[in-house]
Design a protein around this motif. Structure first.
Motif, PDB file in Angstrom:
ATOM      1  N   SER A 100     -14.278  52.517   0.330  1.00 34.79           N
ATOM      2  CA  SER A 100     -15.152  53.249   1.291  1.00 34.79           C
ATOM      3  C   SER A 100     -14.943  53.906   1.481  1.00 34.79           C
ATOM      4  N   ASP A 101     -14.921  53.671   2.992  1.00 34.54           N
ATOM      5  CA  ASP A 101     -14.636  54.602   4.432  1.00 34.54           C
ATOM      6  C   ASP A 101     -13.301  56.259   3.619  1.00 34.54           C
ATOM      7  N   ILE A 102     -12.953  55.950   3.143  1.00 37.80           N
ATOM      8  CA  ILE A 102     -11.535  56.851   2.238  1.00 37.80           C
ATOM      9  C   ILE A 102     -12.550  57.627   1.794  1.00 37.80           C
ATOM     10  N   TYR A 103     -13.007  57.330   0.573  1.00 39.40           N
ATOM     11  CA  TYR A 103     -14.085  57.617  -0.587  1.00 39.40           C
ATOM     12  C   TYR A 103     -14.735  58.466  -0.206  1.00 39.40           C
ATOM     13  N   CYS A 133      -9.136  61.819  -8.030  1.00 35.98           N
ATOM     14  CA  CYS A 133      -9.608  62.275  -6.510  1.00 35.98           C
ATOM     15  C   CYS A 133      -8.577  62.718  -5.852  1.00 35.98           C
ATOM     16  N   ASP A 134      -8.893  63.805  -5.046  1.00 30.44           N
ATOM     17  CA  ASP A 134      -7.570  65.151  -4.549  1.00 30.44           C
ATOM     18  C   ASP A 134      -7.100  64.462  -3.980  1.00 30.44           C
ATOM     19  N   TYR A 135      -5.558  64.871  -4.454  1.00 25.60           N
ATOM     20  CA  TYR A 135      -4.323  64.223  -3.317  1.00 25.60           C
ATOM     21  C   TYR A 135      -4.700  64.644  -1.796  1.00 25.60           C
ATOM     22  N   GLU A 136      -4.730  65.914  -1.998  1.00 26.25           N
ATOM     23  CA  GLU A 136      -4.958  66.486  -0.341  1.00 26.25           C
ATOM     24  C   GLU A 136      -5.665  65.906   0.606  1.00 26.25           C
ATOM     25  N   LEU A 137      -7.334  65.972  -0.078  1.00 30.51           N
ATOM     26  CA  LEU A 137      -8.457  66.023   0.851  1.00 30.51           C
ATOM     27  C   LEU A 137      -8.364  64.389   0.723  1.00 30.51           C
ATOM     28  N   ILE A 138      -7.910  63.337   0.089  1.00 29.13           N
ATOM     29  CA  ILE A 138      -8.034  61.365   0.264  1.00 29.13           C
ATOM     30  C   ILE A 138      -6.591  61.588   1.568  1.00 29.13           C
ATOM     31  N   ASN A 139      -5.698  62.257   1.530  1.00 29.11           N
ATOM     32  CA  ASN A 139      -4.513  62.193   2.499  1.00 29.11           C
ATOM     33  C   ASN A 139      -5.025  62.667   3.740  1.00 29.11           C
ATOM     34  N   LYS A 140      -6.046  63.506   4.433  1.00 29.09           N
ATOM     35  CA  LYS A 140      -6.044  63.992   5.296  1.00 29.09           C
ATOM     36  C   LYS A 140      -7.735  63.041   5.759  1.00 29.09           C
ATOM     37  N   ARG A 141      -8.089  62.604   5.385  1.00 28.71           N
ATOM     38  CA  ARG A 141      -9.122  61.303   5.346  1.00 28.71           C
ATOM     39  C   ARG A 141      -7.976  60.308   5.776  1.00 28.71           C
ATOM     40  N   VAL A 142      -6.794  59.922   5.501  1.00 25.46           N
ATOM     41  CA  VAL A 142      -6.347  58.295   5.859  1.00 25.46           C
ATOM     42  C   VAL A 142      -5.501  58.670   6.701  1.00 25.46           C
ATOM     43  N   MET A 143      -5.099  60.411   6.813  1.00 24.26           N
ATOM     44  CA  MET A 143      -4.273  60.408   8.632  1.00 24.26           C
ATOM     45  C   MET A 143      -5.806  60.502   9.764  1.00 24.26           C
TER      46      MET A 143
END
Length: 78
Positions: free
Chosen positions: A63-66, A40-50
């Motif tokens: 699954s909430d993040i992915y 996965c793209d780190y920037e996208l996943i980081n944005k979803r986590v934040m």
């Protein structure tokens, strides 16, 4: 995502939610998250986590993040 990026995100989640690990081994949690997110793209996943941390009182699952919004695949412009 690299292993270091995955570890960093899990550290942030663990810091935000004291119950994130729920008595699980940290290495087991890391391995599961890394296997799912490694391509996965780190920037996208980081944005979803934040965003998750800002909007939710409970820790996320993988699954909430992915998740991919499947509705966007099927929505057709009118």
């Amino acid at each position: 995502m690299t292993k270091e990026q995955t570890k960093g995100l899990l550290d942030i989640i663990n810091g935000a939610y004291g119950n994130f690990l729920m008595n699980r081994e940290k290495n087991d949690v890391f391995n599961a998250w890394y296997e799912v997110l490694k391509n996965c793209d780190y920037e996208l996943i980081n944005k979803r986590v934040m965003q998750w941390i800002l909007e939710n009182k409970t820790p996320p699952t993988i699954s909430d993040i992915y998740r991919e919004d499947w509705r966007k695949k099927y929505d057709q412009p009118v």
